[in-house]
Write a protein that holds these residues in place. Sequence first.
Motif, PDB file in Angstrom:
ATOM      1  N   UNK A 198       0.842  -1.204   0.000  1.00 32.25           N
ATOM      2  CA  UNK A 198       0.000   0.000   0.000  1.00 32.25           C
ATOM      3  C   UNK A 198       0.874   1.250   0.000  1.00 32.25           C
ATOM      4  N   UNK A 199       1.948   1.203   0.775  1.00 31.73           N
ATOM      5  CA  UNK A 199       2.853   2.359   0.838  1.00 31.73           C
ATOM      6  C   UNK A 199       3.443   2.636  -0.545  1.00 31.73           C
ATOM      7  N   UNK A 200       3.888   1.555  -1.213  1.00 28.42           N
ATOM      8  CA  UNK A 200       4.510   1.724  -2.534  1.00 28.42           C
ATOM      9  C   UNK A 200       3.481   2.195  -3.564  1.00 28.42           C
ATOM     10  N   UNK A 201       2.305   1.567  -3.518  1.00 26.14           N
ATOM     11  CA  UNK A 201       1.206   1.935  -4.422  1.00 26.14           C
ATOM     12  C   UNK A 201       0.864   3.418  -4.234  1.00 26.14           C
ATOM     13  N   UNK A 202       0.782   3.854  -2.993  1.00 23.67           N
ATOM     14  CA  UNK A 202       0.411   5.246  -2.682  1.00 23.67           C
ATOM     15  C   UNK A 202       1.488   6.210  -3.197  1.00 23.67           C
ATOM     16  N   UNK A 203       2.758   5.856  -2.983  1.00 20.56           N
ATOM     17  CA  UNK A 203       3.845   6.727  -3.458  1.00 20.56           C
ATOM     18  C   UNK A 203       3.870   6.814  -4.984  1.00 20.56           C
ATOM     19  N   UNK A 204       3.573   5.699  -5.650  1.00 20.98           N
ATOM     20  CA  UNK A 204       3.660   5.668  -7.113  1.00 20.98           C
ATOM     21  C   UNK A 204       2.415   6.211  -7.797  1.00 20.98           C
ATOM     22  N   UNK A 205       1.255   5.879  -7.243  1.00 17.78           N
ATOM     23  CA  UNK A 205       0.011   6.181  -7.969  1.00 17.78           C
ATOM     24  C   UNK A 205      -0.998   7.004  -7.178  1.00 17.78           C
ATOM     25  N   UNK A 206      -0.687   7.314  -5.921  1.00 17.56           N
ATOM     26  CA  UNK A 206      -1.620   8.080  -5.096  1.00 17.56           C
ATOM     27  C   UNK A 206      -2.767   7.226  -4.591  1.00 17.56           C
ATOM     28  N   UNK A 207      -3.741   7.881  -3.980  1.00 16.11           N
ATOM     29  CA  UNK A 207      -4.874   7.154  -3.397  1.00 16.11           C
ATOM     30  C   UNK A 207      -5.841   6.716  -4.493  1.00 16.11           C
ATOM     31  N   UNK A 208      -6.647   5.723  -4.200  1.00 16.62           N
ATOM     32  CA  UNK A 208      -7.690   5.284  -5.128  1.00 16.62           C
ATOM     33  C   UNK A 208      -9.019   5.893  -4.692  1.00 16.62           C
TER      34      UNK A 208
END
Length: 339
Positions: free
Chosen positions: A311-321
């Motif tokens: 989730x941390x990596x996803x958030x850093x790369x693509x922001x929140x959903x």
Amino acid sequence: MNILSIESSCDEMAAAIVTNKNELKSSVISSQIDVHKKYGGVVPELAGRHHLEMVNNVVREALGQAGMALKDIDLFAGTRGPGLSAALLIGTTAAKSFAFALGKEYVGINHHEAHILSVLLEHENVQFPFVSLLVSGGHTMVVIVDAPGKYRVLGATIDDAAGEAYDKIARLLNLGYPGGPLVDKLAESGNPKAFDFPRPMKNDKFNMSFSGLKTAVKYLVRDNPDAKAEDICASFQAAVVDSLVAKTRAAIKLLNSEKLPCSAISIGGGVAANSYLRKRIELLAQDFEIRPLIPKKAMCTDNAAMIAVTAQIHYDLRGADPLGSGIDPNWKLADLSPS
Ligand code: KG4
Ligand code: ZN
């Protein structure tokens, strides 16, 4: 930043809290093995119903273990796919509801990406690119991890997943469910050369097949009722692991022939808890003089800590959903990073 994650892709309901420094504050897993045992496999409707009963409990326990309250959480994460719809819906809806009620953000995570990135929790300074062997109950893949969020799926099983094959062999031998750990245990005292089971798709560099192997075991059991279960398990396991290691070796060689050499070999997914596979992967890493990234056994099978790290990596790369985003029961790893 504190991240609370919920994993509910199959028959485990789990919650965990991880800080953005990959520090694990708590991890709670509620397994439904006893619910599904008598059916010999996971019954989706039962899984959904039990997830619904357990979700608040596991979240409460994860907060309790971490000594935190909901207000301390900055980001909520749920497993968006792949997995069983009835199961995915419960975890993601809970995570989105918490985010909505508390005015916080939400991310939906790919279960396979999480298995791959679970190594980041236990290993510091992981360098990219590396090769990851993902072996679970539903999928078997050899992947090049070029960077966090950038994956190249080189090959996969064309039929049964490795874990599925283990579970089917256990059923053939009446060992119980889930079969992987039981076959693993029996194999320890068996002779891996007792039976010469096929190593299918030898001529394909990266793809695998395990259904023919399962059939070979089935006929052996039928025609040799006195064959020792320990020997069958050890010989079956030798065939599966030989195939997995051969494809992983080919992936490392391919990566080494490109611009950046392979820095490590990682394994993830339930079958990565297998003792013989773990040994062979360590030897493979020694062969290439690269780092083995082998998670603790509890981190191989489904858990929520891996979802929080991702989730941390996803958030850093693509922001929140968006809170309106849904589940994706067939979400492919390859769709995360089009090449
Ligand atoms: O990753 P996982 O927990 O769930 C899925 O996402 O599928 O993997 C579950 C699979 C089951 O098929 C189980 O039999 C297998 O992992 N497994 C093992 C071992 N522990 C779990 N297979 C071989 N040896 C083990 N020690
Ligand atoms: Zn899994």
